[in-house]
Enzyme design. Structure first.
Site, PDB file in Angstrom:
ATOM      1  N   TYR A  25       0.860  -1.183   0.000  1.00  0.00           N
ATOM      2  CA  TYR A  25       0.000   0.000   0.000  1.00  0.00           C
ATOM      3  C   TYR A  25       0.892   1.226   0.000  1.00  0.00           C
ATOM      4  O   TYR A  25       1.786   1.367   0.834  1.00  0.00           O
ATOM      5  CB  TYR A  25      -0.911   0.023   1.230  1.00  0.00           C
ATOM      6  CG  TYR A  25      -1.499   1.394   1.490  1.00  0.00           C
ATOM      7  CD1 TYR A  25      -2.469   1.927   0.637  1.00  0.00           C
ATOM      8  CD2 TYR A  25      -1.063   2.175   2.560  1.00  0.00           C
ATOM      9  CE1 TYR A  25      -2.990   3.192   0.858  1.00  0.00           C
ATOM     10  CE2 TYR A  25      -1.583   3.437   2.788  1.00  0.00           C
ATOM     11  CZ  TYR A  25      -2.550   3.940   1.934  1.00  0.00           C
ATOM     12  OH  TYR A  25      -3.061   5.194   2.147  1.00  0.00           O
ATOM     13  N   CYS A  26       0.660   2.134  -0.940  1.00  0.00           N
ATOM     14  CA  CYS A  26       1.475   3.344  -1.046  1.00  0.00           C
ATOM     15  C   CYS A  26       0.651   4.556  -0.626  1.00  0.00           C
ATOM     16  O   CYS A  26      -0.287   4.946  -1.340  1.00  0.00           O
ATOM     17  CB  CYS A  26       1.981   3.531  -2.477  1.00  0.00           C
ATOM     18  SG  CYS A  26       3.016   5.014  -2.671  1.00  0.00           S
TER      19      CYS A  26
END
Length: 764
Positions: free
Chosen positions: A499-500
């Site tokens: 997850y960015c």
């Protein structure tokens, strides 16, 4: 009130060591059930829900010492059933030493099938049933069946076998508990799901069936603080309004326990926190007496209510509008910060910005975050909002503004090609950023057809993989290899990387390649901007004939072009400095991603390996983190390629206790610097603090087919008829991509290509 099952070891905490269960060894047990109402003067004295047969708790089964004196032959037989000694059991049954339908003790009639069921001995259960053992035989102080005994420990495979061979799920023991009640009490979510889909969904049991005290399965799950079970029961339509004989609803008992996730699920489903029990107490009074006020308040605020249970005012009608405000805020904050630093003493600016940051944080939390849509149990915080993506966008926008209005007009004549390159990079980065924010990372559709889910469960049971690692309890699908459930997208993401927060999205199969292009262009753009700014500062210096004002004002910058920028256009200088700071973590991210691509693993797989090496746990003790109750000796035909993936994603035994992460560690992780350091250690073979050689761990990656093969698998699509440039630039077609040179469907990837097989017909 903790019923007779309260002291039984939960399926989720059983160790992988062999265990022989002899419940007669339970010296004392607090029983769940509310006794007579006149026994409870206040909730403060309420320790647990008590069962109606208090005097029988902890004494459900026979005492072996007495039994040994009565019949040593029977003791030997029962011991063999407990330990799974199939050879001895067969010898005694085939030798006519015992009759399979007359193998119970003389006191409580506990059969060999009971002992085998409660000890998860599937082979013995199979044999005894094949010899005609009664699957519905009652035994013990509570006159429970083998099905009840298996369910109380969460043994899915035994329950499945017994049901398929005639066990009656509607039967109850003397406490009035049926299969659903006991499954919920086991706290094994896999057994709960099995019963819901194979018993409740078929109409054999009502989801709201009650015990003699009027308690439903949802009430029991809420009391136990079992949020996973509560969530699944609510999906199946369990009523939140049904109260027991004392007037306690699931929310009341959830408040007694004080598990925040349970309270969130119940409140989001519409539970009434103002409803009162027969003694006139609502959830707020119960929370005060049971010291669970904090949990109740957390659940209320998460669900959009204040501490008194009234709706919190929402300043935005739509959640998207609130997220947009959060997204834009960093742009404004950065602009103010750069402007203040450009004209005011830095020490004073730091104080002002500190106060402004506090005010901004308070404002967003009070006026903006309450308007976010609530889903699930994860708290809505600024770190889980578009704030960090807004920081990136604000930086990009300010770089664009100063380049277009200040830098480009003064440098275009001398640096035409560099400015054109800057324009191309900016347009590309803006486009890719917009795409990455809204792009599907590779989400698998959830399953809603119960028949399909039942088939999936059946298939996983056949191969011994019905656990949370292989079955998604949120979307009810079989998890493909290398996938992971994403709370952000509320879906399983194929080939999940990470997850960015900078794009407020997950990075997976479909957008991973675009993400690499994005960060590479970003880094290139920063250094292109640096070159243009240096030229711009040089032009400023030439435009000012009197350069004496530079003397003594630049310190370590000396008389360089950067000094000219600091003196003549501090605003641009500060934006350049801010951009260069971003280039540090972007460079480390590119380095880590390149390393992982060459190794053929995802960021998530790399993190699992690193956590394994840092884990702290008691020697020799492993916990069942995946709710797997596969019986000992269960040997399905499993392909080595599929099994080998377990070594990557499965937690190391004894890894449930890990070092706490400090505040600095959180910042370190957000910027990706922790992985950069881990990659450096891996590259040069440095051992970590626990003595593990990181290289020895990563060398076991089952998806590593050699760096050349791994790079081709990542960058080339599986469409061999497309031109090479298209295969490189375009994302994977649908769910298909290359792995070891062959096309695989990542939505149905349950077996890895064999490393030992040379791929002759390469799809490159």
């Amino acid at each position: 009130m903790v019923n007779e099952l309260e002291n039984v070891p939960r399926a989720s905490t059983l160790t992988n060591e062999e265990q022989t269960v002899d419940p007669s060894n339970n010296d004392s047990q607090e029983d769940i059930s509310l006794g007579d109402s006149n026994e409870i003067t206040s909730l403060a004295s309420l320790k647990a829900i008590r069962s109606g047969n208090e005097e029988e708790s902890g004494n459900e089964q026979v005492n072996h010492n007495d039994e040994a004196e009565e019949d040593p032959l029977l003791t030997r037989y029962h011991t063999a059933c407990q330990r799974g000694d199939l050879a001895t059991v067969k010898e005694m049954i085939h030798g006519k030493l015992l009759e399979v339908n007359n193998d119970g003790d003389s006191t409580e009639h506990i059969t060999g099938l009971h002992w085998a069921s409660i000890n998860n001995r599937l082979s013995v259960v199979d044999f005894l049933v094949s010899q005609g053992a009664d699957v519905n035989a009652r035994a013990g102080a509570l006159h429970a069946t083998p099905l009840h005994w298996a369910a109380r420990y969460g043994y899915v495979y035994i329950v499945d076998f017994l049901l398929k061979h005639g066990a009656d799920p509607t039967m109850t023991d003397d406490q009035g508990f049926n299969l659903l009640h006991l499954s919920v009490n086991s706290s094994n979510i896999m057994l709960v799901l099995y019963v819901l889909f194979n018993v409740v969904s078929k109409g054999l049991l009502d989801i709201d069936c009650r015990d003699p005290k009027g308690r439903t399965s949802l009430l029991w799950a809420a009391y136990q603080g079992d949020s996973l079970t509560v969530a699944e029961l609510l999906k199946f339509g369990a009523s939140i309004k049904i109260a027991d004989t004392e007037g306690f609803t699931p929310l009341h008992w959830g408040t007694v326990k004080g598990q925040p996730h349970v309270l969130k699920y119940l409140i989001q489903d519409g539970a009434d926190f103002f409803q009162k029990t027969d003694t006139g107490k609502d959830c707020f009074a119960i929370a005060q007496e049971m010291n669970t006020v904090y949990s109740l308040r957390e659940a209320l605020t998460h669900s959009g209510f204040d501490y008194h249970g009234y709706p919190i005012k929402k300043w935005f009608k739509k959640s998207q509008h609130a997220k947009l405000v959060t997204f834009i805020t960093p742009f404004l904050f950065l602009g103010i910060a750069f402007a203040l630093f450009s004209h005011i003493n830095p020490l004073f600016v730091i104080i002002v910005l500190f106060l402004l940051a506090i005010a901004t944080n308070k404002g967003l939390n009070k006026f903006v975050l309450p308007s976010y849509g609530r889903m699930g149990v994860h708290n809505v915080t600024l770190l889980r909002s578009p704030l960090l993506s807004g920081v990136f966008f604000g930086t990009l926008l300010w770089v664009t503004i100063v380049w277009f209005f200040k830098v480009m007009p003064r440098t275009f004549s001398d640096e035409q090609y560099t400015n054109i390159l800057m324009l191309v990079i900016l347009v590309s980065v803006f486009y890719l950023f917009g795409q990455l924010v809204i792009m599907d990372p590779g989400c698998l559709p959830e399953e809603t057809d119960h028949e399909n889910v039942r088939q999936t469960i059946s298939n996983l049971l056949e191969i011994g993989k019905f656990d949370t690692k292989n079955f998604c309890i949120e979307t009810w699908i079989r998890k493909p290899l290398r996938s992971k459930f994403s709370p952000l997208n509320n879906a399983v993401v194929a080939r999940f990387d990470h997850y960015c927060p900078w794009i407020f999205n997950d990075v997976g199969l479909k957008n991973h390649k675009a993400f690499i292009f994005f960060i590479t262009l970003m880094e290139s753009g920063i250094f292109t901007f640096l070159a243009l700014c240096l030229e711009y500062f040089d032009e400023l210096e030439d435009a000012h004939e009197d350069t004496s004002q530079k003397n003594g004002k630049c310190f370590i910058l000396g008389a360089s072009d950067l000094c000219s920028g600091l003196i003549y256009d501090r605003f641009v200088f500060l934006i350049l400095l801010w951009a260069l700071l971003q280039s540090i973590w972007v460079a480390s991210l590119i380095f880590v991603q390149a390393f992982q691509i060459c190794k053929g693993m995802t960021n998530t797989e790399f993190n699992v390996l690193m956590k394994e090496s840092k884990s702290i746990g008691p020697d020799g003790l492993s916990f069942n983190e995946n709710f797997n109750t596969t019986p000992e000796g269960f040997a399905p035909s499993i392909d080595p390629g599929e099994e080998s993936n377990d070594t990557v994603l499965a937690p190391v035994p004894g890894s449930t206790i890990r070092k706490p992460r400090t505040c600095f560690g959180v910042c370190y992780a957000v910027t990706g610097m922790d992985q950069w350091l881990a990659v450096i250690k891996e590259t040069i073979g440095i051992k970590d603090s626990t003595g593990h050689n990181v290289y020895s761990i990563t060398s076991r990656i089952p998806t590593n087919y050699g760096w050349k093969r791994n790079v081709k698998d990542f960058w080339l699509t599986s469409d061999i008829n497309a031109p090479l440039w298209r295969r490189i630039l375009y994302p994977p077609s649908g769910s298909k991509a290359l792995l070891n040179g062959i096309e695989v469907d990542y939505f149905k990837l349950y077996k890895l290509p064999n490393k030992d097989v040379e791929q002759g017909n390469d799809m490159v």
